[in-house]
Design an enzyme around this catalytic site. Structure first.
Site, PDB file in Angstrom:
ATOM      1  N   ASP A  48     -58.740  67.129 111.088  1.00  0.00           N
ATOM      2  CA  ASP A  48     -57.434  66.489 110.913  1.00  0.00           C
ATOM      3  C   ASP A  48     -56.675  67.415 109.977  1.00  0.00           C
ATOM      4  O   ASP A  48     -57.089  67.614 108.822  1.00  0.00           O
ATOM      5  CB  ASP A  48     -57.619  65.098 110.286  1.00  0.00           C
ATOM      6  CG  ASP A  48     -56.285  64.377 110.076  1.00  0.00           C
ATOM      7  OD1 ASP A  48     -55.258  65.055 109.856  1.00  0.00           O
ATOM      8  OD2 ASP A  48     -56.277  63.139 110.120  1.00  0.00           O
ATOM      9  N   ASN A  75     -51.560  74.450 116.887  1.00  0.00           N
ATOM     10  CA  ASN A  75     -50.979  73.687 117.989  1.00  0.00           C
ATOM     11  C   ASN A  75     -50.697  72.229 117.618  1.00  0.00           C
ATOM     12  O   ASN A  75     -49.770  71.623 118.140  1.00  0.00           O
ATOM     13  CB  ASN A  75     -51.953  73.769 119.179  1.00  0.00           C
ATOM     14  CG  ASN A  75     -51.624  72.756 120.253  1.00  0.00           C
ATOM     15  OD1 ASN A  75     -50.709  72.958 121.057  1.00  0.00           O
ATOM     16  ND2 ASN A  75     -52.336  71.636 120.264  1.00  0.00           N
ATOM     17  N   TYR A 152     -38.448  66.265 114.236  1.00  0.00           N
ATOM     18  CA  TYR A 152     -39.234  67.191 115.058  1.00  0.00           C
ATOM     19  C   TYR A 152     -38.579  68.576 115.126  1.00  0.00           C
ATOM     20  O   TYR A 152     -39.227  69.593 114.873  1.00  0.00           O
ATOM     21  CB  TYR A 152     -39.408  66.614 116.467  1.00  0.00           C
ATOM     22  CG  TYR A 152     -40.235  67.487 117.380  1.00  0.00           C
ATOM     23  CD1 TYR A 152     -41.619  67.573 117.229  1.00  0.00           C
ATOM     24  CD2 TYR A 152     -39.645  68.234 118.405  1.00  0.00           C
ATOM     25  CE1 TYR A 152     -42.390  68.381 118.071  1.00  0.00           C
ATOM     26  CE2 TYR A 152     -40.398  69.026 119.245  1.00  0.00           C
ATOM     27  CZ  TYR A 152     -41.768  69.097 119.084  1.00  0.00           C
ATOM     28  OH  TYR A 152     -42.525  69.889 119.910  1.00  0.00           O
ATOM     29  N   LYS A 156     -39.911  72.179 113.372  1.00  0.00           N
ATOM     30  CA  LYS A 156     -40.214  73.413 114.113  1.00  0.00           C
ATOM     31  C   LYS A 156     -39.342  74.575 113.626  1.00  0.00           C
ATOM     32  O   LYS A 156     -39.773  75.730 113.658  1.00  0.00           O
ATOM     33  CB  LYS A 156     -40.036  73.186 115.618  1.00  0.00           C
ATOM     34  CG  LYS A 156     -41.037  72.188 116.225  1.00  0.00           C
ATOM     35  CD  LYS A 156     -42.487  72.645 116.109  1.00  0.00           C
ATOM     36  CE  LYS A 156     -43.429  71.772 116.929  1.00  0.00           C
ATOM     37  NZ  LYS A 156     -44.838  72.153 116.784  1.00  0.00           N
ATOM     38  N   THR A 187     -46.763  65.983 128.806  1.00  0.00           N
ATOM     39  CA  THR A 187     -47.888  65.616 127.935  1.00  0.00           C
ATOM     40  C   THR A 187     -47.540  64.291 127.252  1.00  0.00           C
ATOM     41  O   THR A 187     -46.429  63.778 127.400  1.00  0.00           O
ATOM     42  CB  THR A 187     -48.124  66.694 126.851  1.00  0.00           C
ATOM     43  OG1 THR A 187     -46.961  66.723 126.018  1.00  0.00           O
ATOM     44  CG2 THR A 187     -48.387  68.068 127.427  1.00  0.00           C
TER      45      THR A 187
HETATM   46  N1  NAP Z   1     -45.067  69.169 125.499  1.00  0.00           N
HETATM   47  C1  NAP Z   1     -43.988  69.917 125.374  1.00  0.00           C
HETATM   48  O1  NAP Z   1     -43.087  69.898 126.216  1.00  0.00           O
HETATM   49  C2  NAP Z   1     -43.827  70.809 124.192  1.00  0.00           C
HETATM   50  C3  NAP Z   1     -42.659  71.580 124.126  1.00  0.00           C
HETATM   51  C4  NAP Z   1     -42.491  72.431 123.035  1.00  0.00           C
HETATM   52  C5  NAP Z   1     -43.469  72.523 122.074  1.00  0.00           C
HETATM   53  N2  NAP Z   1     -44.590  71.750 122.164  1.00  0.00           N
HETATM   54  C6  NAP Z   1     -45.583  71.892 121.111  1.00  0.00           C
HETATM   55  O2  NAP Z   1     -46.838  72.193 121.690  1.00  0.00           O
HETATM   56  C7  NAP Z   1     -47.888  71.641 120.891  1.00  0.00           C
HETATM   57  C8  NAP Z   1     -48.772  70.737 121.732  1.00  0.00           C
HETATM   58  O3  NAP Z   1     -47.974  69.680 122.222  1.00  0.00           O
HETATM   59  P1  NAP Z   1     -48.508  68.642 123.321  1.00  0.00           P
HETATM   60  O4  NAP Z   1     -47.346  68.359 124.179  1.00  0.00           O
HETATM   61  O5  NAP Z   1     -49.778  69.092 123.898  1.00  0.00           O
HETATM   62  O6  NAP Z   1     -48.752  67.358 122.379  1.00  0.00           O
HETATM   63  P2  NAP Z   1     -49.751  66.117 122.560  1.00  0.00           P
HETATM   64  O7  NAP Z   1     -50.203  65.993 123.958  1.00  0.00           O
HETATM   65  O8  NAP Z   1     -49.065  64.967 121.897  1.00  0.00           O
HETATM   66  O9  NAP Z   1     -51.009  66.566 121.687  1.00  0.00           O
HETATM   67  C9  NAP Z   1     -50.877  66.709 120.306  1.00  0.00           C
HETATM   68  C10 NAP Z   1     -52.177  67.207 119.747  1.00  0.00           C
HETATM   69  O10 NAP Z   1     -52.014  67.283 118.322  1.00  0.00           O
HETATM   70  C11 NAP Z   1     -53.122  66.619 117.730  1.00  0.00           C
HETATM   71  N3  NAP Z   1     -52.818  66.058 116.418  1.00  0.00           N
HETATM   72  C12 NAP Z   1     -51.881  65.151 116.068  1.00  0.00           C
HETATM   73  N4  NAP Z   1     -51.976  64.861 114.757  1.00  0.00           N
HETATM   74  C13 NAP Z   1     -53.000  65.613 114.286  1.00  0.00           C
HETATM   75  C14 NAP Z   1     -53.593  65.765 113.015  1.00  0.00           C
HETATM   76  N5  NAP Z   1     -53.155  65.074 111.942  1.00  0.00           N
HETATM   77  N6  NAP Z   1     -54.624  66.622 112.875  1.00  0.00           N
HETATM   78  C15 NAP Z   1     -55.086  67.328 113.939  1.00  0.00           C
HETATM   79  N7  NAP Z   1     -54.589  67.202 115.176  1.00  0.00           N
HETATM   80  C16 NAP Z   1     -53.546  66.358 115.339  1.00  0.00           C
HETATM   81  C17 NAP Z   1     -53.497  65.531 118.712  1.00  0.00           C
HETATM   82  O11 NAP Z   1     -54.816  65.117 118.432  1.00  0.00           O
HETATM   83  P3  NAP Z   1     -55.304  63.569 118.606  1.00  0.00           P
HETATM   84  O12 NAP Z   1     -55.729  63.435 120.022  1.00  0.00           O
HETATM   85  O13 NAP Z   1     -56.409  63.473 117.623  1.00  0.00           O
HETATM   86  O14 NAP Z   1     -54.123  62.702 118.257  1.00  0.00           O
HETATM   87  C18 NAP Z   1     -53.345  66.266 120.037  1.00  0.00           C
HETATM   88  O15 NAP Z   1     -54.490  67.025 120.317  1.00  0.00           O
HETATM   89  C19 NAP Z   1     -47.191  70.923 119.735  1.00  0.00           C
HETATM   90  O16 NAP Z   1     -47.100  71.781 118.638  1.00  0.00           O
HETATM   91  C20 NAP Z   1     -45.822  70.646 120.297  1.00  0.00           C
HETATM   92  O17 NAP Z   1     -44.854  70.471 119.285  1.00  0.00           O
HETATM   93  C21 NAP Z   1     -44.787  70.899 123.196  1.00  0.00           C
END
Ligand code: NAP
Length: 229
Positions: A48, A75, A152, A156, A187
């Protein structure tokens, strides 16, 4: 063999990054909050990013076994103000979002720096978004106008600044630090609204995690190329 750590590797884009780095023959530590979430072929590492003891322990685990870390992908993030306008957002939204996506990144990176230095050619990839771009946001158009989130997006932007500051200092140790935008992926974070898959989003992170010697550092880019700060 290269040693990698991906935070938030249990689901979404992080899970795909961990799987794809494994496909490059790396030993991948999957930072997860529930060990059962770690993708097959990776090593679950309870992490975490907001838990100081867990961060210290993660560095100790990697250090004791390998003495170095070649790839760190920051990530893990949350979007604490999805669907909340800037005027509606509170300091509470900001704190929750920064805790994971800004302070968590610094906690993990700071703890790993000795191991990254020991690599001699480490790569750090910070997962950001084009929503962080002040240039695109001030233009007031497109996705930056549509997804105007105070916590958010500004978290970033802070991460982008952190990327450049680390990149500048660590260049002398052969460490390349870059920020990447995976594009709009379906996601949990986006409520599955994105048009791209998590695997497609992971690809640009993997590319920056596998840069050769002399590759760029301190950049902000997506799959299509550089993004404006
Ligand atoms: N999806 C998009 O369109 C998009 C676009 C631009 C940037 N991003 C960036 O890409 C990255 C991944 O995004 P995603 O869409 O895959 O998000 P997601 O599906 O919501 O997954 C988020 C991940 O972060 C973990 N997390 C949350 N709080 C945490 C903590 N306190 N300690 C450790 N892990 C933690 C979650 O783990 P748990 O399962 O334990 O909660 C999960 O594995 C992020 O940085 C996001 O900002 C995403």
């Amino acid at each position: 063999m290269k040693i990698a750590l991906v935070t938030g590797a249990g689901r979404g884009i992080g899970r795909e990054i961990a799987r794809q780095l494994g496909g490059h023959g790396m030993v991948v530590f999957a930072g997860v909050r529930d060990e059962s979430q770690a993708p097959e072929g990776t090593r679950p590492l309870l992490l975490d990013v907001t838990d100081e003891a867990a961060v210290t322990n993660a560095a100790k685990t990697v250090g004791e076994e390998f003495g170095r870390l070649d790839v760190l992908v920051n990530n893990a993030a949350i979007c604490g103000d999805l669907g909340v306008t800037p005027a509606e957002a509170t300091a509470g939204h900001m704190r929750a979002t920064y805790e994971v996506g800004v302070f968590g990144v610094v906690a993990v990176t700071h703890a790993m720096i000795p191991l990254l230095r020991a690599s001699g050619g480490a790569r750090v990839v910070n997962m950001t978004t084009r929503l962080a771009s002040l240039a695109l946001t001030s233009a007031g158009e497109g996705i930056n106008a549509e997804w105007a989130m105070l916590a958010y997006n500004s978290a970033k932007s802070a991460l982008n600044a952190i990327t450049v500051l680390y990149a500048n200092e660590l260049a002398g140790s052969g460490i390349l630090v870059n920020a990447v935008d995976p594009g709009h992926c379906a996601t949990d974070l986006t409520g599955h609204t994105g048009t791209r898959t998590a695997a497609q989003g992971a690809a640009v992170a993997v590319r920056m995690a596998t840069l050769g010697t002399g590759g760029p550092t301190g950049t902000f880019s997506s799959e299509e190329g550089p993004l404006p700060w």
